[in-house]
Design a protein around this motif. Structure first.
Motif, PDB file in Angstrom:
ATOM      1  N   UNK A 163     -18.146  11.202 -17.799  1.00 46.96           N
ATOM      2  CA  UNK A 163     -18.854  12.387 -17.306  1.00 46.96           C
ATOM      3  C   UNK A 163     -20.107  11.984 -16.536  1.00 46.96           C
ATOM      4  N   UNK A 164     -20.760  10.924 -16.993  1.00 48.39           N
ATOM      5  CA  UNK A 164     -21.951  10.435 -16.281  1.00 48.39           C
ATOM      6  C   UNK A 164     -21.537   9.756 -14.982  1.00 48.39           C
ATOM      7  N   UNK A 165     -20.557   8.818 -15.076  1.00 51.72           N
ATOM      8  CA  UNK A 165     -20.137   8.095 -13.880  1.00 51.72           C
ATOM      9  C   UNK A 165     -19.552   9.007 -12.819  1.00 51.72           C
ATOM     10  N   UNK A 166     -18.663   9.926 -13.235  1.00 51.18           N
ATOM     11  CA  UNK A 166     -18.018  10.816 -12.274  1.00 51.18           C
ATOM     12  C   UNK A 166     -18.974  11.907 -11.808  1.00 51.18           C
ATOM     13  N   UNK A 167     -19.713  12.507 -12.751  1.00 50.99           N
ATOM     14  CA  UNK A 167     -20.615  13.599 -12.376  1.00 50.99           C
ATOM     15  C   UNK A 167     -21.702  13.167 -11.415  1.00 50.99           C
ATOM     16  N   UNK A 168     -22.428  12.117 -11.781  1.00 53.24           N
ATOM     17  CA  UNK A 168     -23.478  11.611 -10.896  1.00 53.24           C
ATOM     18  C   UNK A 168     -22.867  11.011  -9.636  1.00 53.24           C
ATOM     19  N   UNK A 169     -21.705  10.341  -9.790  1.00 58.89           N
ATOM     20  CA  UNK A 169     -21.064   9.720  -8.627  1.00 58.89           C
ATOM     21  C   UNK A 169     -20.648  10.731  -7.578  1.00 58.89           C
ATOM     22  N   UNK A 170     -20.111  11.868  -8.016  1.00 61.07           N
ATOM     23  CA  UNK A 170     -19.700  12.898  -7.058  1.00 61.07           C
ATOM     24  C   UNK A 170     -20.899  13.409  -6.262  1.00 61.07           C
ATOM     25  N   UNK A 171     -22.019  13.584  -6.945  1.00 61.36           N
ATOM     26  CA  UNK A 171     -23.224  14.068  -6.263  1.00 61.36           C
ATOM     27  C   UNK A 171     -23.635  13.106  -5.153  1.00 61.36           C
ATOM     28  N   UNK A 172     -23.678  11.827  -5.464  1.00 61.38           N
ATOM     29  CA  UNK A 172     -24.132  10.855  -4.472  1.00 61.38           C
ATOM     30  C   UNK A 172     -23.033  10.497  -3.480  1.00 61.38           C
ATOM     31  N   UNK A 173     -21.772  10.686  -3.857  1.00 60.97           N
ATOM     32  CA  UNK A 173     -20.686  10.505  -2.892  1.00 60.97           C
ATOM     33  C   UNK A 173     -20.822  11.538  -1.781  1.00 60.97           C
ATOM     34  N   UNK A 174     -21.108  12.784  -2.156  1.00 57.88           N
ATOM     35  CA  UNK A 174     -21.330  13.828  -1.154  1.00 57.88           C
ATOM     36  C   UNK A 174     -22.599  13.558  -0.360  1.00 57.88           C
ATOM     37  N   UNK A 175     -23.629  13.051  -1.027  1.00 59.02           N
ATOM     38  CA  UNK A 175     -24.888  12.743  -0.340  1.00 59.02           C
ATOM     39  C   UNK A 175     -24.689  11.678   0.735  1.00 59.02           C
ATOM     40  N   UNK A 176     -23.808  10.711   0.466  1.00 60.20           N
ATOM     41  CA  UNK A 176     -23.568   9.633   1.424  1.00 60.20           C
ATOM     42  C   UNK A 176     -22.509   9.979   2.459  1.00 60.20           C
ATOM     43  N   UNK A 177     -21.872  11.141   2.335  1.00 60.20           N
ATOM     44  CA  UNK A 177     -20.847  11.533   3.292  1.00 60.20           C
ATOM     45  C   UNK A 177     -19.577  10.714   3.192  1.00 60.20           C
TER      46      UNK A 177
END
Length: 355
Positions: free
Chosen positions: A304-318
């Motif tokens: 939940x931490x890896x995927x949740x935070x990762x999705x946020x920054x994946x979108x941030x990086x385009x």
């Protein structure tokens, strides 16, 4: 002498993965608990303790990202990436490792940073080296955890032998890393095998080991990150009404890292749960169904931490998941040109001009 090679084709690798997954499913059906017992374990979860475990996991990610920041600053020249950029790259890597097979996330980290730094020769290879170096610093907390488990936890005799072996191998690897980082290897590596290229990149990233202060800071961050993970494992036990002592959490943390060392499928789901439930049941009297349910819950907390935070920054990086799948291997990275070779090449040129 003949050697056994892993399958090189996609069909072969997929077949091997399905075979291993089938073995795990068979073991789970044979030795695993009933679905009703699993359901009972999940219905009594204390969600406050789950939230505390998630918080400790998130803090561990932040601290380990700071450790990688320290390694990067010792390996490349300015301008350095900002700590938030490094945390973003680290989070994208966690997401990729959680949802994709293999260690795609390690290269995904580098891809994010390369997009934010000025282009320079060998930057990709050097940053891959910092990822490898960052992994090397995991050896210290693993050694400390293994010693702690040996001294305090209830483990069978065969497990003690394995832990002693882990300590010995860890000490040897960390010593080799220090010696390698302080030894000058300036040979050209164009056209050599992937293994030598990986070793050269790791040596480049281990520049922090030439500075006792920098190495101490990086190691301290990594140790702090593992302490946070240990506390997350222990608090997650409380969520599933497992009142085992902290050394039991150390056993679980070691087991999880050993089982996920080679990710044959995302998260090695199934194998992790069986591996966690076995020592808890044998040494601490935890019901097998509770141990398996706890294994699923603990893995879900980390994911939940890896995927949740990762999705946020994946979108941030385009970026997208499809882009994460297309990462160059170690054999495809551009190596930085050694300084001594540039000097040797320049000296004859100056001699010819003056003559």
């Amino acid at each position: 002498m003949s050697r056994i090679h892993p399958p090189r084709t996609l069909v072969g690798r997929l077949g091997l993965t399905l075979i291993l997954l089938g073995v795990v499913v068979g073991l789970f059906l044979w030795r695993g608990p009933s679905l009703s017992a699993l359901g009972s374990a999940f219905t009594s979860v204390v969600w406050v303790w789950v939230a505390v475990a998630v918080a400790f996991n998130l803090l561990s990610v932040v601290v380990r990202a700071l450790a990688w920041t320290t390694v990067i600053r010792s390996a490349i020249d300015p301008p350095y990436p900002k700590p938030l950029t490094v945390f973003s790259a680290f989070s994208v890597g966690l997401f990729a490792n959680a949802v994709l097979p293999g260690r795609i996330g390690e290269l995904a980290r580098v891809a994010v940073l390369v997009r934010k730094l000025p282009r320079r020769k060998g930057l990709w290879a050097t940053l891959v080296g910092t990822v490898l170096a960052h992994r090397v610093f995991d050896i210290v907390p693993v050694l400390l955890l293994a010693i702690y488990v040996l001294l305090t936890a209830k483990v069978p005799a065969w497990a003690i032998t394995i832990l002693v072996g882990i300590v010995g191998v860890g000490v040897a690897l960390f010593t080799f890393a220090i010696v390698s980082a302080r030894t000058d290897h300036g040979g050209r590596l164009d056209g050599v095998g992937a293994l030598r290229r990986v070793l050269a990149m790791a040596r480049q990233g281990l520049g922090v080991m030439r500075s006792p202060t920098g190495m101490a800071v990086a190691v301290s961050f990594q140790v702090a990150g593992w302490v946070c993970q240990l506390l997350a494992v222990w608090t997650a036990m409380r969520a599933f009404h497992i009142h085992a002592p902290l050394p039991a959490a150390g056993v679980v943390l070691l087991v999880m890292n050993v089982v996920t060392l080679f990710p044959f499928w995302p998260g090695n789901v199934g194998a992790v749960q069986l591996a966690i439930a076995a020592p808890l049941s044998a040494s601490y009297g935890v019901a097998y169904a509770t141990g398996v349910a706890y294994g699923f819950g603990l893995q879900a907390i980390e994911a939940s931490v890896g995927i949740g935070v990762g999705i946020i920054f994946l979108a941030r990086e385009g970026l997208s998941v499809a882009m994460l799948r297309v990462m160059p291997s170690a054999a495809q990275t551009e190596m930085p040109e050694p300084m001594d070779e540039r000097d040797d090449d320049a000296e004859p040129a100056r001699a010819r001009v003056s003559g």
